[in-house]
Design an enzyme around this catalytic site. Sequence first.
Site, PDB file in Angstrom:
ATOM      1  CE1 TYR A 155       5.666 -27.602 -14.971  1.00  0.00           C
ATOM      2  CE2 TYR A 155       5.200 -28.083 -12.660  1.00  0.00           C
ATOM      3  CZ  TYR A 155       5.814 -27.301 -13.619  1.00  0.00           C
ATOM      4  OH  TYR A 155       6.589 -26.245 -13.245  1.00  0.00           O
ATOM      5  CG  ASP A 165       4.166 -23.401 -16.633  1.00  0.00           C
ATOM      6  OD1 ASP A 165       4.320 -23.060 -17.827  1.00  0.00           O
ATOM      7  OD2 ASP A 165       4.564 -22.698 -15.682  1.00  0.00           O
ATOM      8  CD  GLU A 206       8.442 -27.025 -10.357  1.00  0.00           C
ATOM      9  OE1 GLU A 206       7.269 -26.729 -10.672  1.00  0.00           O
ATOM     10  OE2 GLU A 206       9.433 -26.460 -10.856  1.00  0.00           O
TER      11      GLU A 206
END
Length: 284
Positions: A113, A131, A30
């Site tokens: 996030y 996102d 990520e």
Amino acid sequence: MTVNDWFVENQRDLPWRREGFGAWGILVSEVMLQQTPVVRVIPRLEQWLERWPTPAALAASPPGEAVRAWDRLGYPRRALRLHAAATAITEVHGGVVPSDVAQLLELPGIGDYTARAVAAFAFGLRHPVVDTNVRRVVARAILGQGEAAPASTRRDLAAMEALLPHDEPAAKVFNAGMMELGALVCTARAPRCGDCPLAGSCAWRAAGYPEYDGPRSAVQAKFEGSDRQVRGLVMAELRASDIPVTRAEIERLWPDATQLARALASLETDGLVVADDSDAYLLP
């Protein structure tokens, strides 16, 4: 067809979606995927996890080695943040990536996030994950806008929360499905509306695809000739060297001495470059 059904049939075979891919690998992926295309991330991710399969393994290495291994993924501060996060996971959480969003947010360099993505995709917990791709799908399908407005964490999470299934496994698939839909079908420049599972209910399509006339995010400055380019040249020189790089060697990288000095100073401020006693430079 629902987003979940579409995703099951159309998802890409990506390493972090495979059975048994652990929480540490998902956290690393990520961070790497932020502002970097998937095709560039996959080989670097595999090399990274082969070298540092656990947070403790990364924490035991100097931060400069993380920066060197980051190579050309861009935004090398992410490598330092991953190293700091690995150190905190090792020292505070016994080497185990936490599943709680609040604890993930306490890790250095881990934002809203990434914390929610790790909780959702690594542990299957029900959290909205938003996102750029998700924001675009929501803007078009739900709000009837051709583009998403500038990011707002509170607003964007609330919009995705309202759409998220209550069942945890279904919510995990939906999060991934919305991201994949934005990446493959509801793209920024050439959306393939005929292939979209939301075509029948898309507010933007129903309105005749109106042009977006709302506020826009700031456009990133041109890379060529920018301080970012100069920083990249300096970082490439340091990554390629096993010994400190002299100031004279650094000065040959860019003709504008003022801009070079500014870029070098910013790298030192960010902790990406360290000057030794002989006025040479090396990775931290």
